[in-house]
Write an enzyme that holds these catalytic residues in place. Structure first.
Site, PDB file in Angstrom:
ATOM      1  N   CYS A 260     -22.975 -44.713 -43.444  1.00 29.02           N
ATOM      2  CA  CYS A 260     -23.165 -46.065 -43.991  1.00 29.02           C
ATOM      3  C   CYS A 260     -23.263 -46.113 -45.509  1.00 29.02           C
ATOM      4  CB  CYS A 260     -24.417 -46.694 -43.386  1.00 29.02           C
ATOM      5  SG  CYS A 260     -24.239 -47.019 -41.636  1.00 29.02           S
ATOM      6  N   LYS A 323     -29.095 -36.195 -42.324  1.00 33.17           N
ATOM      7  CA  LYS A 323     -30.553 -36.339 -42.341  1.00 33.17           C
ATOM      8  C   LYS A 323     -31.059 -35.772 -41.015  1.00 33.17           C
ATOM      9  CE  LYS A 323     -31.096 -40.966 -40.359  1.00 33.17           C
ATOM     10  NZ  LYS A 323     -31.655 -42.294 -40.567  1.00 33.17           N
TER      11      LYS A 323
HETATM   12  C1  UDX Z   1     -28.864 -46.599 -43.396  1.00 31.33           C
HETATM   13  C2  UDX Z   1     -29.825 -47.780 -43.584  1.00 31.33           C
HETATM   14  O1  UDX Z   1     -31.163 -47.275 -43.775  1.00 31.33           O
HETATM   15  C3  UDX Z   1     -29.768 -48.678 -42.359  1.00 31.33           C
HETATM   16  O2  UDX Z   1     -30.619 -49.791 -42.553  1.00 31.33           O
HETATM   17  C4  UDX Z   1     -28.337 -49.120 -42.174  1.00 31.33           C
HETATM   18  O3  UDX Z   1     -28.235 -49.926 -41.012  1.00 31.33           O
HETATM   19  C5  UDX Z   1     -27.407 -47.923 -42.041  1.00 31.33           C
HETATM   20  O4  UDX Z   1     -27.555 -47.084 -43.168  1.00 31.33           O
HETATM   21  P1  UDX Z   1     -28.940 -44.327 -42.027  1.00 31.33           P
HETATM   22  O5  UDX Z   1     -27.553 -44.075 -42.553  1.00 31.33           O
HETATM   23  O6  UDX Z   1     -29.238 -44.050 -40.604  1.00 31.33           O
HETATM   24  O7  UDX Z   1     -29.336 -45.843 -42.289  1.00 31.33           O
HETATM   25  O8  UDX Z   1     -29.918 -43.400 -42.889  1.00 31.33           O
HETATM   26  P2  UDX Z   1     -31.126 -43.565 -43.919  1.00 31.33           P
HETATM   27  O9  UDX Z   1     -32.382 -43.240 -43.221  1.00 31.33           O
HETATM   28  O10 UDX Z   1     -31.061 -44.844 -44.649  1.00 31.33           O
HETATM   29  O11 UDX Z   1     -30.804 -42.368 -44.910  1.00 31.33           O
HETATM   30  C6  UDX Z   1     -29.591 -42.356 -45.652  1.00 31.33           C
HETATM   31  C7  UDX Z   1     -29.466 -41.127 -46.510  1.00 31.33           C
HETATM   32  O12 UDX Z   1     -30.351 -41.196 -47.618  1.00 31.33           O
HETATM   33  C8  UDX Z   1     -29.778 -39.798 -45.816  1.00 31.33           C
HETATM   34  O13 UDX Z   1     -28.814 -38.846 -46.195  1.00 31.33           O
HETATM   35  C9  UDX Z   1     -31.143 -39.443 -46.332  1.00 31.33           C
HETATM   36  O14 UDX Z   1     -31.372 -38.060 -46.310  1.00 31.33           O
HETATM   37  C10 UDX Z   1     -31.076 -39.985 -47.748  1.00 31.33           C
HETATM   38  N1  UDX Z   1     -32.389 -40.294 -48.339  1.00 31.33           N
HETATM   39  C11 UDX Z   1     -33.198 -41.226 -47.790  1.00 31.33           C
HETATM   40  C12 UDX Z   1     -32.786 -39.643 -49.515  1.00 31.33           C
HETATM   41  O15 UDX Z   1     -32.055 -38.811 -50.054  1.00 31.33           O
HETATM   42  N2  UDX Z   1     -33.986 -39.962 -50.064  1.00 31.33           N
HETATM   43  C13 UDX Z   1     -34.824 -40.875 -49.539  1.00 31.33           C
HETATM   44  O16 UDX Z   1     -35.894 -41.112 -50.105  1.00 31.33           O
HETATM   45  C14 UDX Z   1     -34.415 -41.530 -48.348  1.00 31.33           C
END
Ligand code: UDX
Length: 433
Positions: A260, A323
């Site tokens: 996403c 993640k």
């Molecule tokens: C995201 C949105 O959160 C969600 O609302 C939307 O519908 C789809 O996209 P998702 O892709 O499942 O969800 O993952 P998310 O938990 O948002 O994490 C995205 C990425 O950011 C991951 O690679 C995670 O490791 C990274 N991340 C997250 C960081 O590097 N630092 C942070 O503090 C939080």
């Protein structure tokens, strides 16, 4: 209610199962016969905590069916479109071919009073175009746009108990239909925003752009911290206490990935440029660039740790999914780092609790191991890039015994630095002195 869900990927399969669990009669449709066979057998085609349980209970209720035949959706009165909108092969824009194909397929099945509900993430303006096509079909069916905010790893919970509902509608009556679909969440007091198509489409990309920006902001601070000897995690803790800022999504590390955030900010930029408003979201290019720089930074740190001699050195890469609590490796920073290290000649061994099959399908040239200890054994360097509890909970003394090297790179700032140092490791975090 009788519902159909077109597209049974991460979004659609969860949506179909959750809606059946809430009492609706649901048919899930997908063109992939393998996926449909698995879903019919009650098996989740991907790793998502809680999904097998919901598939089993909804399947046993008799309210959940899966099919490859779109015609089986004809009885439904609400049709959710949950197909993918990947990044185009030839640019940054979203590829809408699956959305268009879903609408093409639905058109001959639609009846007066049916509601087609878009859930896929699309460029602003798409819903209006699709609504016009549905209207031109003359069935009397209508369109609503109802973006989805589920996070992988929490998808079932986020679908059953969303933190908000957003309806983009042309007519208040369509909002009433959606209220019936989401009756359980509404009864629980879930906030509900009824708006126009364009706002509903934008809510989704704006939310993801904001989250991506927040992560890249703290990663930019990590770069400054690296130049000054400051510690970005302490900085995040301190600014996060300001309720206006908040501590969530301020974890600096190897950056964001997944199906996403990366593609959504690129598609948003492409759409804004089409609209002549490229400058309004030009900062998202910087957000993307900061994000990709952090992957290269981990590789640089690995080169430094190995004294520049990377060729033939064993590097244990802990984690490959974008993640934890997911098997998704789409645009995964962890996989990218592993591939870059392999490209430099390192003897890379990748381990992950759930992501190995997906990673191997994309990058068969990497060596994979299901066993953490096997990946770590005789490693000259340990690199954590996905913060699975299996890795954050590792005993540094044990790892010291089996590995050859004594440097650990914590690409997620998720390890207990003091404990690793106490066990004799040289600990290298991201943006930490
Ligand atoms: C995201 C949105 O959160 C969600 O609302 C939307 O519908 C789809 O996209 P998702 O892709 O499942 O969800 O993952 P998310 O938990 O948002 O994490 C995205 C990425 O950011 C991951 O690679 C995670 O490791 C990274 N991340 C997250 C960081 O590097 N630092 C942070 O503090 C939080």
């Amino acid at each position: 209610m009788k519902l159909s869900v077109i597209g049974c990927g991460y979004l659609g399969a969860v949506h179909a199962a959750a809606m059946a669990e809430l009492g609706h009669e649901v048919v899930g449709v997908d063109v992939d016969p393998v996926k449909i066979e698995q879903l019919r057998a009650g098996r989740a085609p991907f790793f998502e905590p809680g999904l097998p349980e919901v598939l089993a209970s909804a399947g046993a209720s008799g309210r959940l069916r899966f099919t490859t035949e779109l015609a089986d959706a004809a009885d439904a009165v609400v049709h959710f479109v949950a197909v993918g909108t990947p990044q185009s092969r030839d640019g940054n824009a979203a590829d809408l071919r699956y959305v268009d194909a879903a609408i093409d397929g639905l058109l001959p099945l639609l009846k007066d009073g049916d509601l087609v509900v878009g859930k896929s993430t699309v460029p602003v303006g798409t819903a209006r175009r699709l609504a016009e096509r549905i209207a031109a079909g003359g069935s009397g069916a209508r369109l609503a746009w109802n973006p989805e905010f589920l996070r992988e790893g929490f998808a079932v919970k986020d679908t059953i108990e969303p933190d908000r509902l957003v309806y983009g509608v042309d007519d208040e009556r369509d909002a009433a239909v959606l209220d019936e679909v989401y009756a359980t969440a509404i009864a629980a007091g879930t906030p509900r925003i009824v708006t126009d198509f364009a706002t509903a489409e934008l809510v989704k990309v704006a939310a993801n752009a904001f989250l991506a920006t927040k992560i890249s902001f703290i990663n930019a601070m990590a770069e400054i911290a690296e130049a000054t000897g400051a510690d970005v995690t302490r900085l995040a803790d301190a600014i996060g206490h300001d309720a206006r800022i908040g501590r969530r999504f301020l974890n600096a590390g190897v950056g964001f990935g997944g199906g996403c955030l990366p593609k959504d900010i690129r598609a948003f930029t492409a759409r804004a440029e089409e609209l002549g408003r490229g400058e309004s979201v030009a900062f998202l290019k910087e957000v993307d660039a900061i994000n990709l720089r952090r992957r290269r930074r981990v590789v640089e740190l690995a080169q430094e740790a190995l004294g520049g001699a990377v060729f033939g050195r064993k590097v244990a890469v802990l984690g490959v999914t974008f993640k934890p609590h997911s098997d998704d490796v789409r645009d995964s920073p962890a996989l990218d780092v592993a591939v870059q290290l392999k490209g430099l000649g390192a003897d890379v061994v990748v381990t992950d609790p759930e992501g190995i099959d997906n990673a191997r399908a994309r990058h068969p040239q990497l060596l994979y191991s299901n066993a953490t200890d096997e990946a770590l054994r005789h490693a000259d360097l340990v690199v954590l890039v996905t913060e699975w509890p299996e890795y954050t909970g590792l005993d540094p003394a044990h790892v010291k015994e089996i590995a050859r090297g004594s440097t650990v790179i914590d690409g997620r700032n998720a390890l207990d630095a003091a404990a690793w140092k106490a066990a004799g490791w040289r600990y290298v975090g991201m943006g930490r002195n």
